[in-house]
Design a protein around this motif. Structure first.
Motif, PDB file in Angstrom:
ATOM      1  N   ARG A  88       0.913  -1.236  -0.006  1.00  0.00           N
ATOM      2  CA  ARG A  88       0.143  -0.034  -0.082  1.00  0.00           C
ATOM      3  C   ARG A  88       0.617   1.078  -0.098  1.00  0.00           C
ATOM      4  NH1 ARG A  88      -3.566  -0.226   4.841  1.00  0.00           N
ATOM      5  NH2 ARG A  88      -2.242  -1.980   5.534  1.00  0.00           N
ATOM      6  N   LEU A  89       1.832   1.129   0.648  1.00  0.00           N
ATOM      7  CA  LEU A  89       3.152   2.372   0.830  1.00  0.00           C
ATOM      8  C   LEU A  89       3.570   2.654  -0.620  1.00  0.00           C
ATOM      9  CD1 LEU A  89       4.495   2.211   4.256  1.00  0.00           C
ATOM     10  CD2 LEU A  89       2.874   3.776   3.507  1.00  0.00           C
ATOM     11  N   GLN A  90       3.944   1.520  -1.107  1.00  0.00           N
ATOM     12  CA  GLN A  90       4.762   1.670  -2.503  1.00  0.00           C
ATOM     13  C   GLN A  90       3.812   2.234  -3.400  1.00  0.00           C
ATOM     14  OE1 GLN A  90       7.679  -2.216  -1.803  1.00  0.00           O
ATOM     15  NE2 GLN A  90       5.880  -2.504  -3.139  1.00  0.00           N
ATOM     16  N   ALA A  91       2.495   1.940  -3.436  1.00  0.00           N
ATOM     17  CA  ALA A  91       1.431   2.520  -4.325  1.00  0.00           C
ATOM     18  C   ALA A  91       0.948   4.058  -3.962  1.00  0.00           C
ATOM     19  CB  ALA A  91       0.100   1.801  -4.365  1.00  0.00           C
ATOM     20  N   GLU A  92       0.927   4.318  -2.762  1.00  0.00           N
ATOM     21  CA  GLU A  92       0.666   5.681  -2.596  1.00  0.00           C
ATOM     22  C   GLU A  92       1.851   6.553  -2.762  1.00  0.00           C
ATOM     23  OE1 GLU A  92      -1.035   6.683   1.467  1.00  0.00           O
ATOM     24  OE2 GLU A  92      -1.241   4.589   1.815  1.00  0.00           O
ATOM     25  N   LEU A  93       3.316   6.141  -2.606  1.00  0.00           N
ATOM     26  CA  LEU A  93       4.269   7.037  -2.854  1.00  0.00           C
ATOM     27  C   LEU A  93       4.913   6.625  -4.446  1.00  0.00           C
ATOM     28  CD1 LEU A  93       6.029   6.701   0.501  1.00  0.00           C
ATOM     29  CD2 LEU A  93       4.940   8.544  -0.517  1.00  0.00           C
ATOM     30  N   GLU A  94       4.180   5.853  -5.074  1.00  0.00           N
ATOM     31  CA  GLU A  94       4.478   5.761  -6.562  1.00  0.00           C
ATOM     32  C   GLU A  94       6.163   5.088  -6.511  1.00  0.00           C
ATOM     33  OE1 GLU A  94       3.685   9.263  -8.389  1.00  0.00           O
ATOM     34  OE2 GLU A  94       1.620   9.189  -7.949  1.00  0.00           O
ATOM     35  N   GLN A  95       6.573   4.114  -5.474  1.00  0.00           N
ATOM     36  CA  GLN A  95       7.773   3.657  -5.502  1.00  0.00           C
ATOM     37  C   GLN A  95       7.758   2.065  -6.073  1.00  0.00           C
ATOM     38  OE1 GLN A  95      10.550   5.221  -4.214  1.00  0.00           O
ATOM     39  NE2 GLN A  95       9.327   7.025  -4.767  1.00  0.00           N
ATOM     40  N   ASP A  96       8.742   1.581  -6.664  1.00  0.00           N
ATOM     41  CA  ASP A  96       9.044   0.285  -7.090  1.00  0.00           C
ATOM     42  C   ASP A  96       9.178  -0.523  -5.684  1.00  0.00           C
ATOM     43  OD1 ASP A  96       8.765   0.890  -9.526  1.00  0.00           O
ATOM     44  OD2 ASP A  96      10.921   1.171  -9.718  1.00  0.00           O
ATOM     45  N   GLU A  97      10.037  -0.074  -4.697  1.00  0.00           N
ATOM     46  CA  GLU A  97      10.174  -0.758  -3.576  1.00  0.00           C
ATOM     47  C   GLU A  97      10.384  -0.147  -2.362  1.00  0.00           C
ATOM     48  OE1 GLU A  97      13.092  -4.371  -1.886  1.00  0.00           O
ATOM     49  OE2 GLU A  97      13.671  -3.185  -3.575  1.00  0.00           O
ATOM     50  N   ILE A  98       9.946  -0.141  -1.135  1.00  0.00           N
ATOM     51  CA  ILE A  98      10.154   0.442   0.120  1.00  0.00           C
ATOM     52  C   ILE A  98      10.633  -0.576   0.870  1.00  0.00           C
ATOM     53  CG2 ILE A  98       9.074   1.342   2.016  1.00  0.00           C
ATOM     54  CD1 ILE A  98       7.102   2.931   0.123  1.00  0.00           C
ATOM     55  N   VAL A  99      11.720  -0.429   1.631  1.00  0.00           N
ATOM     56  CA  VAL A  99      12.215  -1.403   2.538  1.00  0.00           C
ATOM     57  C   VAL A  99      11.479  -1.303   3.802  1.00  0.00           C
ATOM     58  CG1 VAL A  99      14.468  -2.182   3.645  1.00  0.00           C
ATOM     59  CG2 VAL A  99      14.375  -1.328   1.370  1.00  0.00           C
ATOM     60  N   VAL A 100      11.231  -2.596   4.157  1.00  0.00           N
ATOM     61  CA  VAL A 100      10.720  -2.885   5.693  1.00  0.00           C
ATOM     62  C   VAL A 100      11.578  -4.095   6.132  1.00  0.00           C
ATOM     63  CG1 VAL A 100       8.727  -3.775   7.104  1.00  0.00           C
ATOM     64  CG2 VAL A 100       8.216  -2.039   5.039  1.00  0.00           C
ATOM     65  N   ARG A 101      12.056  -3.780   7.320  1.00  0.00           N
ATOM     66  CA  ARG A 101      13.018  -4.772   7.883  1.00  0.00           C
ATOM     67  C   ARG A 101      12.906  -4.931   9.471  1.00  0.00           C
ATOM     68  NH1 ARG A 101      18.745  -1.062   7.151  1.00  0.00           N
ATOM     69  NH2 ARG A 101      18.020   0.443   8.625  1.00  0.00           N
ATOM     70  N   ALA A 102      13.037  -6.127   9.884  1.00  0.00           N
ATOM     71  CA  ALA A 102      12.346  -6.426  11.200  1.00  0.00           C
ATOM     72  C   ALA A 102      13.690  -7.129  12.076  1.00  0.00           C
ATOM     73  CB  ALA A 102      11.200  -7.548  11.249  1.00  0.00           C
ATOM     74  N   PHE A 103      13.932  -6.729  13.066  1.00  0.00           N
ATOM     75  CA  PHE A 103      15.178  -7.270  13.958  1.00  0.00           C
ATOM     76  C   PHE A 103      14.452  -7.770  15.222  1.00  0.00           C
ATOM     77  CE2 PHE A 103      16.336  -3.280  11.659  1.00  0.00           C
ATOM     78  CZ  PHE A 103      17.498  -3.807  11.085  1.00  0.00           C
ATOM     79  N   PHE A 104      14.972  -8.989  15.515  1.00  0.00           N
ATOM     80  CA  PHE A 104      14.450  -9.649  16.750  1.00  0.00           C
ATOM     81  C   PHE A 104      15.230  -8.743  17.988  1.00  0.00           C
ATOM     82  CE2 PHE A 104      14.584 -12.680  20.407  1.00  0.00           C
ATOM     83  CZ  PHE A 104      13.367 -13.025  20.514  1.00  0.00           C
ATOM     84  N   ILE A 105      14.397  -8.637  19.012  1.00  0.00           N
ATOM     85  CA  ILE A 105      15.344  -7.611  19.876  1.00  0.00           C
ATOM     86  C   ILE A 105      14.754  -8.095  21.467  1.00  0.00           C
ATOM     87  CG2 ILE A 105      15.474  -5.335  18.805  1.00  0.00           C
ATOM     88  CD1 ILE A 105      12.896  -4.539  20.279  1.00  0.00           C
ATOM     89  N   ASP A 106      15.578  -7.907  22.491  1.00  0.00           N
ATOM     90  CA  ASP A 106      15.426  -7.956  23.925  1.00  0.00           C
ATOM     91  C   ASP A 106      15.251  -6.560  24.383  1.00  0.00           C
ATOM     92  OD1 ASP A 106      16.070 -10.659  23.570  1.00  0.00           O
ATOM     93  OD2 ASP A 106      18.049 -10.400  24.341  1.00  0.00           O
ATOM     94  N   ARG A 107      13.931  -6.342  25.096  1.00  0.00           N
ATOM     95  CA  ARG A 107      13.848  -5.083  25.622  1.00  0.00           C
ATOM     96  C   ARG A 107      14.084  -5.206  26.823  1.00  0.00           C
ATOM     97  NH1 ARG A 107       7.960  -3.333  24.698  1.00  0.00           N
ATOM     98  NH2 ARG A 107       8.439  -1.602  26.156  1.00  0.00           N
ATOM     99  N   MET A 108      15.015  -4.360  27.517  1.00  0.00           N
ATOM    100  CA  MET A 108      15.435  -4.250  29.026  1.00  0.00           C
ATOM    101  C   MET A 108      14.413  -3.371  29.644  1.00  0.00           C
ATOM    102  SD  MET A 108      18.151  -6.226  28.712  1.00  0.00           S
ATOM    103  CE  MET A 108      19.182  -6.741  27.450  1.00  0.00           C
TER     104      MET A 108
END
Length: 108
Positions: A88-108
């Motif tokens: 949906r973001l790619q369509a709204e911003l007229e982009q071929d690709e938007i990077v979404v990345r996820a990191f596993f974290i420990d919240r202290m």
């Protein structure tokens, strides 16, 4: 017994590398992204005051984007939801690709 430095919770830090696009109403889209992510995840961090610069070689030369980093934390990573949201973001911003990345974290 848990010490004062024990891990409180584990989860994910999800980042969207959102290109600043001049051809669309970026401020409105950014406000919408902020509202949507607050509603879904209960909070969001937007690094907007000093956009990063993304550089890549597209074969014809160096391309540049100014990037706003959007971050949320979540106990789970729903890949299907994020793939749909990214589309949906790619369509709204007229982009071929938007990077979404996820990191596993420990919240202290």
């Amino acid at each position: 017994m848990l010490s004062a430095t024990a891990i409180i919770a584990m989860g994910y830090l999800i980042q969207i590398l959102l290109p600043v696009v001049e051809e669309v109403d970026f401020r409105t889209i950014l406000a919408d992204v902020r509202g949507q992510l607050i509603e879904k995840f209960g909070g969001v961090t937007l690094h907007v005051n000093a956009p990063a610069e993304g550089l890549w070689d597209d074969g014809a030369g160096i391309e540049r984007d100014r990037i706003v980093v959007v971050e949320v934390m979540s106990g789970v990573f729903d890949r299907a939801w994020w793939l749909d949201y990214r589309s949906r973001l790619q369509a709204e911003l007229e982009q071929d690709e938007i990077v979404v990345r996820a990191f596993f974290i420990d919240r202290m």
